[in-house]
Design an enzyme around this catalytic site. Structure first.
Site, PDB file in Angstrom:
ATOM      1  CB  SER A  35      40.922   1.082   7.044  1.00  0.00           C
ATOM      2  OG  SER A  35      41.816   0.957   5.978  1.00  0.00           O
ATOM      3  CD  GLU A  36      36.903   6.217   9.889  1.00  0.00           C
ATOM      4  OE1 GLU A  36      35.714   6.362   9.526  1.00  0.00           O
ATOM      5  OE2 GLU A  36      37.592   7.129  10.377  1.00  0.00           O
ATOM      6  N   PRO A  37      35.456   0.917   9.547  1.00  0.00           N
ATOM      7  CG  PRO A  37      34.335   0.209  11.469  1.00  0.00           C
ATOM      8  CD  PRO A  37      35.257   1.277  10.961  1.00  0.00           C
ATOM      9  CG  ASP A  59      53.124   6.641  -3.049  1.00  0.00           C
ATOM     10  OD1 ASP A  59      52.080   6.029  -3.324  1.00  0.00           O
ATOM     11  OD2 ASP A  59      53.347   7.815  -3.417  1.00  0.00           O
ATOM     12  CD  GLN A  91      46.839 -28.879  -7.721  1.00  0.00           C
ATOM     13  OE1 GLN A  91      46.194 -28.198  -6.925  1.00  0.00           O
ATOM     14  NE2 GLN A  91      46.343 -29.973  -8.286  1.00  0.00           N
ATOM     15  CB  ILE A  92      53.990 -29.033  -6.014  1.00  0.00           C
ATOM     16  CG1 ILE A  92      54.042 -28.384  -7.408  1.00  0.00           C
ATOM     17  CG2 ILE A  92      55.206 -29.922  -5.770  1.00  0.00           C
ATOM     18  CD1 ILE A  92      55.179 -27.414  -7.631  1.00  0.00           C
ATOM     19  N   GLY A 145      50.074 -31.684  -3.090  1.00  0.00           N
ATOM     20  CA  GLY A 145      48.856 -32.509  -3.097  1.00  0.00           C
ATOM     21  C   GLY A 145      48.179 -32.456  -1.730  1.00  0.00           C
ATOM     22  CD  GLU A 163      50.804  -1.062   3.981  1.00  0.00           C
ATOM     23  OE1 GLU A 163      51.489  -0.463   3.140  1.00  0.00           O
ATOM     24  OE2 GLU A 163      51.184  -1.304   5.145  1.00  0.00           O
ATOM     25  CB  THR A 165      42.110  -4.211  -3.152  1.00  0.00           C
ATOM     26  OG1 THR A 165      41.671  -3.091  -3.938  1.00  0.00           O
ATOM     27  CG2 THR A 165      41.320  -4.255  -1.849  1.00  0.00           C
TER      28      THR A 165
HETATM   29  N1  COS Z   1      50.934  10.834  -3.218  1.00  0.00           N
HETATM   30  C1  COS Z   1      50.656  12.126  -2.972  1.00  0.00           C
HETATM   31  N2  COS Z   1      49.399  12.637  -3.020  1.00  0.00           N
HETATM   32  C2  COS Z   1      48.418  11.798  -3.347  1.00  0.00           C
HETATM   33  C3  COS Z   1      48.632  10.427  -3.614  1.00  0.00           C
HETATM   34  C4  COS Z   1      49.960   9.960  -3.542  1.00  0.00           C
HETATM   35  N3  COS Z   1      50.252   8.673  -3.769  1.00  0.00           N
HETATM   36  N4  COS Z   1      47.450   9.847  -3.907  1.00  0.00           N
HETATM   37  C5  COS Z   1      46.510  10.808  -3.829  1.00  0.00           C
HETATM   38  N5  COS Z   1      47.105  11.989  -3.491  1.00  0.00           N
HETATM   39  C6  COS Z   1      46.467  13.289  -3.329  1.00  0.00           C
HETATM   40  C7  COS Z   1      45.842  13.764  -4.617  1.00  0.00           C
HETATM   41  O1  COS Z   1      46.788  14.430  -5.434  1.00  0.00           O
HETATM   42  C8  COS Z   1      44.778  14.691  -4.119  1.00  0.00           C
HETATM   43  O2  COS Z   1      45.373  15.917  -3.741  1.00  0.00           O
HETATM   44  P1  COS Z   1      44.679  17.349  -4.075  1.00  0.00           P
HETATM   45  O3  COS Z   1      43.630  17.504  -3.029  1.00  0.00           O
HETATM   46  O4  COS Z   1      45.796  18.315  -3.950  1.00  0.00           O
HETATM   47  O5  COS Z   1      44.121  17.247  -5.454  1.00  0.00           O
HETATM   48  C9  COS Z   1      44.312  14.011  -2.836  1.00  0.00           C
HETATM   49  O6  COS Z   1      45.381  13.176  -2.417  1.00  0.00           O
HETATM   50  C10 COS Z   1      43.088  13.170  -3.032  1.00  0.00           C
HETATM   51  O7  COS Z   1      43.417  12.213  -4.002  1.00  0.00           O
HETATM   52  P2  COS Z   1      42.340  11.509  -4.921  1.00  0.00           P
HETATM   53  O8  COS Z   1      41.363  12.537  -5.456  1.00  0.00           O
HETATM   54  O9  COS Z   1      43.054  10.658  -5.893  1.00  0.00           O
HETATM   55  O10 COS Z   1      41.576  10.632  -3.837  1.00  0.00           O
HETATM   56  P3  COS Z   1      40.518   9.482  -4.031  1.00  0.00           P
HETATM   57  O11 COS Z   1      39.471   9.660  -2.993  1.00  0.00           O
HETATM   58  O12 COS Z   1      40.101   9.384  -5.468  1.00  0.00           O
HETATM   59  O13 COS Z   1      41.346   8.154  -3.598  1.00  0.00           O
HETATM   60  C11 COS Z   1      42.696   6.221  -3.903  1.00  0.00           C
HETATM   61  C12 COS Z   1      42.421   7.687  -4.263  1.00  0.00           C
HETATM   62  C13 COS Z   1      41.594   5.298  -4.327  1.00  0.00           C
HETATM   63  C14 COS Z   1      43.975   5.902  -4.663  1.00  0.00           C
HETATM   64  C15 COS Z   1      42.942   6.115  -2.377  1.00  0.00           C
HETATM   65  O14 COS Z   1      41.745   6.315  -1.650  1.00  0.00           O
HETATM   66  C16 COS Z   1      43.527   4.775  -1.967  1.00  0.00           C
HETATM   67  O15 COS Z   1      44.731   4.551  -2.089  1.00  0.00           O
HETATM   68  N6  COS Z   1      42.659   3.878  -1.442  1.00  0.00           N
HETATM   69  C17 COS Z   1      43.142   2.656  -0.824  1.00  0.00           C
HETATM   70  C18 COS Z   1      43.438   2.957   0.618  1.00  0.00           C
HETATM   71  C19 COS Z   1      44.365   1.984   1.190  1.00  0.00           C
HETATM   72  O16 COS Z   1      45.385   1.613   0.629  1.00  0.00           O
HETATM   73  N7  COS Z   1      44.035   1.576   2.399  1.00  0.00           N
HETATM   74  C20 COS Z   1      44.813   0.639   3.118  1.00  0.00           C
HETATM   75  C21 COS Z   1      45.124   1.218   4.458  1.00  0.00           C
HETATM   76  S1  COS Z   1      46.276   0.260   5.320  1.00  0.00           S
HETATM   77  S2  COS Z   1      45.278  -1.400   5.736  1.00  0.00           S
END
Ligand code: COS
Length: 386
Positions: free
Chosen positions: A129-131, A246, A342-343, A345, A369, A371
């Site tokens: 993440s970034e700002p 994941d 709540q329990i 109080g 990780e 929302t």
């Molecule tokens: N496993 C493997 N590959 C994945 C994947 C996963 N779980 N999720 C996405 N990808 C791949 C996609 O298949 C795609 O690959 P290709 O370029 O080959 O098509 C690529 O990554 C981009 O995926 P996608 O187009 O879905 O990206 P988006 O920009 O739409 O973002 C979300 C998808 C919103 C799911 C993602 O940005 C996300 O999880 N955001 C939350 C981030 C987060 O959890 N931050 C917390 C950090 S720790 S505080």
């Protein structure tokens, strides 16, 4: 009160018992003090390292404990039941940077970074993440430019757990050029250490909960990163980060189940001792119904988490499962801790009892990780993608 819905092996039960005893003796006496002082005790990490808890899913060949995902999560839940801040430190280290190195690191990178991390000598962090890039993680702007055999990184990473103590930080940065943006495919992963010139730790967040887990910004200012610190392939860093999340989301789900379990136990014990209208409040149906719903939701969250963990250990695709486990467990943690307050109080609203801290600690599990809204997007997308 907690029972395993997935039958545990003898080894799993014994590691669970080690975690429970460690939490009771080494964490419980200090949890409130650390929370109030927003104090992170590095000595605890050393002790957890000696138990093998910093390399839980790392094979023994790389100095890890080599246990499966379910064992790791069962141990993590025990730690979270007592101290959710220490639990997230363990979760990030075990689920994200160490797994990234194991999966995509070279043998030299594993030797230099993974082995000491698995032994608990180096603590890991994860910087995606970034700002201005949170849920839309692929919009990150930290730029990496090749310079001879090295890379020069500029940018700011945000919300980095263990960032002040992190000795091995897996950081995602753009390796595409401003003229040729490649979206998620323009991001690479780098192994960053605080000794690199141009690295600095920025603002430490003053958080509502998880106060004993330091969360910081990291600044990279013309930071020179040796070429052998690139992880895996150029342009694959976002995919690595998503695949790692994941796993990470299972760790956060275990943390959330631990928080909820603790709130349930405290609320049940309090309901048995607190008397109003001449009898313990547990004898009122209003309280019984609350406790029954709390216990049911905790059990359901744990069951889904354990099912996801065993699916992962069978090598199945768990993107959807992991998001479901995190979504259910984190919303359960927030709901159950709210009922616990709540329990109690008025006593639930002050720091004399732990439910006030549990309520604050629970909230972030619905945020970091990914929302709850992002988990729902991932779950819904997977309905149509397979
Ligand atoms: N496993 C493997 N590959 C994945 C994947 C996963 N779980 N999720 C996405 N990808 C791949 C996609 O298949 C795609 O690959 P290709 O370029 O080959 O098509 C690529 O990554 C981009 O995926 P996608 O187009 O879905 O990206 P988006 O920009 O739409 O973002 C979300 C998808 C919103 C799911 C993602 O940005 C996300 O999880 N955001 C939350 C981030 C987060 O959890 N931050 C917390 C950090 S720790 S505080």
């Amino acid at each position: 009160m907690a029972w395993a819905l997935t039958p545990l092996t003898e080894e799993q039960r014994s590691i669970q018992a080690v975690a429970r005893e460690f939490a009771a003796s080494e964490l419980a006496p200090f949890t409130d003090e650390w929370d109030r002082g927003a104090y992170f005790d590095p000595a605890i990490i050393g002790k957890l390292g000696e138990l093998g808890f910093l390399g839980m899913m790392i094979p023994e060949a790389y100095d890890g404990l080599g246990v499966d995902t379910l064992t790791y999560l069962v141990a993590l839940e025990e730690i979270a039941t007592v101290d959710a801040s220490i639990a997230v430190t363990l979760s990030v280290h075990n689920s994200l940077p160490t797994q990234m190195l194991l999966r995509w690191g070279t043998e030299a990178q594993k030797e230099r970074f993974l082995k000491p991390m698995a032994r608990g000598e180096l603590l890991g962090a994860f910087a995606l993440s970034e700002p201005d890039a949170g849920s839309d993680a692929a919009s990150l702007t930290t730029q990496a430019i090749r310079d001879g055999g090295d890379w020069i990184l500029n940018g700011t990473k945000a919300w980095v757990s263990s960032g002040t103590k992190g000795e091995v930080i897996l950081a995602m940065a753009r390796t595409d050029s401003p003229e040729d943006r490649r979206g998620a495919r323009g991001i690479s992963a780098f192994i960053v250490t605080p000794d690199l010139p141009g690295f600095s730790v920025g603002k430490k967040e003053d958080k509502m909960g998880l106060r004993a887990s330091p969360t910081v910004q990291l600044h990279f200012s013309d930071m020179r990163v040796p070429g052998d610190r690139l992880l895996g392939q150029v342009g694959s860093g976002f995919i690595y980060a998503m695949q790692s999340l994941d796993n990470g989301r299972l760790g956060i789900a275990a943390q959330a189940v631990g928080i909820a379990e603790a709130a349930l136990r405290h609320a049940a014990a309090y309901a048995a001792e607190r008397k109003q209208f001449g009898k313990p409040i547990k004898e009122f149906q209003a309280i019984q119904f609350k406790l029954a719903d709390m216990a049911s939701r905790v059990a359901a969250s744990r069951a889904l988490l354990h099912a996801a963990a065993t699916a992962k250990d069978r090598g199945e695709h768990i993107t959807q499962f992991s998001s479901m486990a995190k979504l259910l467990a984190s919303e359960t943690a927030m709901w159950v801790t709210t009922q616990a307050v709540q329990i109690f109080g008025g006593y639930g609203y002050v720091k004399d009892y732990p439910v006030e801290r549990l309520f604050r600690d629970a909230k972030v599990t619905e945020i970091y990780e990914g929302t709850s809204e992002i988990q729902r997007i991932v779950i819904a997308r997977e309905l149509y993608s397979r």
